[in-house]
Write a protein that holds these residues in place. Structure first.
Motif, PDB file in Angstrom:
ATOM      1  N   GLU A 105       0.834  -1.211   0.000  1.00  0.00           N
ATOM      2  CA  GLU A 105       0.000   0.000   0.000  1.00  0.00           C
ATOM      3  C   GLU A 105       0.867   1.258   0.000  1.00  0.00           C
ATOM      4  O   GLU A 105       0.522   2.265  -0.647  1.00  0.00           O
ATOM      5  N   ALA A 106       1.991   1.224   0.726  1.00  0.00           N
ATOM      6  CA  ALA A 106       2.885   2.385   0.769  1.00  0.00           C
ATOM      7  C   ALA A 106       3.459   2.677  -0.610  1.00  0.00           C
ATOM      8  O   ALA A 106       3.543   3.839  -1.035  1.00  0.00           O
ATOM      9  N   ILE A 107       3.858   1.637  -1.323  1.00  0.00           N
ATOM     10  CA  ILE A 107       4.401   1.814  -2.680  1.00  0.00           C
ATOM     11  C   ILE A 107       3.337   2.401  -3.602  1.00  0.00           C
ATOM     12  O   ILE A 107       3.603   3.328  -4.380  1.00  0.00           O
ATOM     13  N   ALA A 108       2.111   1.880  -3.502  1.00  0.00           N
ATOM     14  CA  ALA A 108       1.025   2.390  -4.351  1.00  0.00           C
ATOM     15  C   ALA A 108       0.730   3.858  -4.042  1.00  0.00           C
ATOM     16  O   ALA A 108       0.493   4.659  -4.954  1.00  0.00           O
ATOM     17  N   ALA A 109       0.764   4.219  -2.743  1.00  0.00           N
ATOM     18  CA  ALA A 109       0.479   5.600  -2.349  1.00  0.00           C
ATOM     19  C   ALA A 109       1.559   6.552  -2.849  1.00  0.00           C
ATOM     20  O   ALA A 109       1.257   7.649  -3.338  1.00  0.00           O
ATOM     21  N   VAL A 110       2.824   6.153  -2.729  1.00  0.00           N
ATOM     22  CA  VAL A 110       3.924   7.005  -3.207  1.00  0.00           C
ATOM     23  C   VAL A 110       3.847   7.159  -4.719  1.00  0.00           C
ATOM     24  O   VAL A 110       4.069   8.248  -5.267  1.00  0.00           O
ATOM     25  N   ALA A 111       3.510   6.079  -5.404  1.00  0.00           N
ATOM     26  CA  ALA A 111       3.367   6.157  -6.857  1.00  0.00           C
ATOM     27  C   ALA A 111       2.255   7.132  -7.247  1.00  0.00           C
ATOM     28  O   ALA A 111       2.398   7.941  -8.168  1.00  0.00           O
ATOM     29  N   ALA A 112       1.137   7.077  -6.508  1.00  0.00           N
ATOM     30  CA  ALA A 112       0.019   7.980  -6.798  1.00  0.00           C
ATOM     31  C   ALA A 112       0.383   9.429  -6.496  1.00  0.00           C
ATOM     32  O   ALA A 112       0.013  10.346  -7.248  1.00  0.00           O
ATOM     33  N   ASP A 113       1.103   9.652  -5.390  1.00  0.00           N
ATOM     34  CA  ASP A 113       1.476  11.012  -4.992  1.00  0.00           C
ATOM     35  C   ASP A 113       2.472  11.643  -5.962  1.00  0.00           C
ATOM     36  O   ASP A 113       2.433  12.857  -6.203  1.00  0.00           O
ATOM     37  N   THR A 114       3.393  10.824  -6.489  1.00  0.00           N
ATOM     38  CA  THR A 114       4.500  11.366  -7.283  1.00  0.00           C
ATOM     39  C   THR A 114       4.319  11.234  -8.784  1.00  0.00           C
ATOM     40  O   THR A 114       4.996  11.908  -9.555  1.00  0.00           O
ATOM     41  N   GLY A 115       3.427  10.355  -9.224  1.00  0.00           N
ATOM     42  CA  GLY A 115       3.268  10.121 -10.656  1.00  0.00           C
ATOM     43  C   GLY A 115       4.302   9.160 -11.222  1.00  0.00           C
ATOM     44  O   GLY A 115       4.351   8.930 -12.424  1.00  0.00           O
TER      45      GLY A 115
END
Length: 292
Positions: free
Chosen positions: A254-264
């Protein structure tokens, strides 16, 4: 038939902001549970009404013990009105335990909507309001406060905090360090009261302003993090952001998915950055053992 739990908003400053239904509910309630009974009586007098039922205290120090008593009254058919010192119950105030207990027992719950320091400060801040989050009070200890703010450094939504006068300078300084000195913010003080003040500016400037002393009830609004430039984020920074979320309790996926969403940045790239950081840490630990 069970009774009714009513969560009533109270003025955050100006008594004239009390919702019209509040006086009627004070008069009709079988039990009035108040965070501070003395303040409740002053409010009732200002509204020209006398509570018609029993008045009991319900504050942080006794809510665990008093919740079962109020639930029993509700199960017996009582009309219970819950009021706090200012604003809506449960929002950084007593109320959540009673609501949760009432839900569990199938008791009806309604609300008398009223003033909110969160929404009032947000509207007055001049900062984006399309998406926001409420963070309540920051931890009192400096280390815990800094840790919480680091977790929020990449939060894209506008953030709303409550703070006390004797901690506001330190909190603003910690925000400037975690979010950047230039991050726009607003300090809203004594909302709807005689000496209402809204101070807007970069966090570093607001921290310097607060050094002279700030009085009253304080709500702080901070603009969210700007969209990240994917090209400006190296793998180490991506791994660091994932680690911060993991430390806060998120699972790695979930952390990886959230960082990906936040940063593009594509999730695969974020995952590779985390793996590379872990391998580098293991290699460093191995080298240290060889040296020993």
């Amino acid at each position: 038939m069970t009774g009714l739990l009513i969560l009533a908003g109270t003025p955050i400053g100006d008594v004239g902001d009390a919702p019209p239904r509040l006086a009627a509910e004070l008069a009709a309630a079988d039990v009035v549970a108040a965070e501070d009974t003395r303040r409740m009586w002053r409010l009732a007098n200002a509204l020209g009404v006398a509570p018609g039922g029993r008045v009991v205290s319900y504050f942080e120090g006794n809510e665990v013990g008093r919740t079962p008593e109020l639930v029993e009254a509700l199960l017996g058919g009582a009309r219970v009105l819950l009021v706090t010192d200012a604003g809506m119950p449960s929002v950084s105030d007593p109320g959540y335990r009673l609501v949760a207990a009432a839900v569990e027992r199938g008791i009806r719950i309604t609300a008398v909507p009223g003033p909110s320091a969160v929404l009032t400060a947000l509207a007055l801040s001049g900062l984006p309001v399309d998406r926001f989050c409420f963070e309540g009070f920051l931890p009192r200890k400096g280390g815990e406060r800094s840790s919480r703010l680091r977790e929020l450094a990449a939060e894209p939504r506008t953030m709303v905090f409550f703070e006390s006068p004797h901690r506001i300078e330190d909190s603003l300084a910690a925000m400037a360090e975690a979010f950047g000195a230039a991050r726009p913010a607003a300090v809203c003080r004594e909302l709807t009261k005689t000496y209402e003040e809204v101070k807007r500016g970069p966090l570093a400037e607001l921290a310097a302003w607060a050094a002279d002393g700030v009085r009253g009830e304080i709500t702080v609004v901070v603009q969210g993090a700007p969209p990240a430039d994917p090209g400006a984020l190296d793998p180490a920074e991506l791994a660091r952001r994932v680690a911060v979320r993991e430390d806060a309790g998120e699972r790695r996926k979930e952390a990886i998915a959230a960082v990906a969403a936040d940063t593009g940045v594509p999730k695969r790239e974020v995952f590779d950055a985390v793996v590379a950081a872990k391998n580098e840490a293991k290699a460093g630990a191995g080298a240290a053992k060889v040296v020993e």
